[in-house]
Design a protein around this motif. Structure first.
Motif: not given
Length: 166
Positions: A104-107, A119-125
């Motif tokens: 949920e925090m990632l979304e 800021l590229n958030m697509s690499t966050a897991t």
């Protein structure tokens, strides 16, 4: 009390370096972007390194009794310490949210930072969110423990100097 003083000194130096770096990055980022609320938050965030600096002045005065404590130092330890305590509690609260609900925090993070182009958030897991939560939890605990220890050391300093004056 020597162990407490040594541990508080180590925590103070650690917090000055780490949180000072974070505060400097926030100040530079807010100046680069020109976003005034972030700048105000960054200035308030500087309470953590300021509290640690005041604590180091107290530690110097405890180690060398001939060096008097400035009249501003207790204010820095008490008032600015409570602001730093607030940021420590806030960091721990956010970190617990990252640890308990990483998906949920990632979304939410991806949604919140979707407008920020650099800021590229697509690499966050999910695991990176959980790891960030653990690191944030440790950093928040370092601030809280440091503030509490320094408040205790300040109280001890005043008790010793009151008994010496009597």
């Amino acid at each position: 009390m020597k162990t407490t003083l040594r541990f508080a000194s180590i925590l103070s130096w650690f917090n000055i370096i780490v949180w000072g770096f974070f505060a400097a990055l926030m100040l530079l980022g807010s100046l680069a972007v020109g976003y005034i609320p972030l700048m105000i938050f960054a200035v308030l965030f500087c309470a953590i390194p300021l509290n640690c600096y005041a604590a180091l002045q107290l530690h110097k005065s405890i180690r060398r009794p001939n060096i008097k404590l400035s009249s501003q130092t207790p204010v820095g330890i008490r008032f600015v310490g409570f602001v730093a305590l607030f940021f420590g509690i806030m960091t721990i609260t956010n970190s617990i949210g990252n640890i308990r609900n990483p998906k949920e925090m990632l979304e939410l993070s991806k949604e919140a930072f979707s407008q920020v182009k650099w800021l590229n958030m697509s690499t966050a897991t999910v695991s990176s969110m959980r790891t960030g939560g653990i690191i944030g939890l440790l950093l928040g605990l370092a601030v809280i423990v440091n503030v509490v220890l320094n408040l205790r050391l300040l109280r001890w300093y005043y008790l010793v100097h009151q008994s010496d004056a009597s």
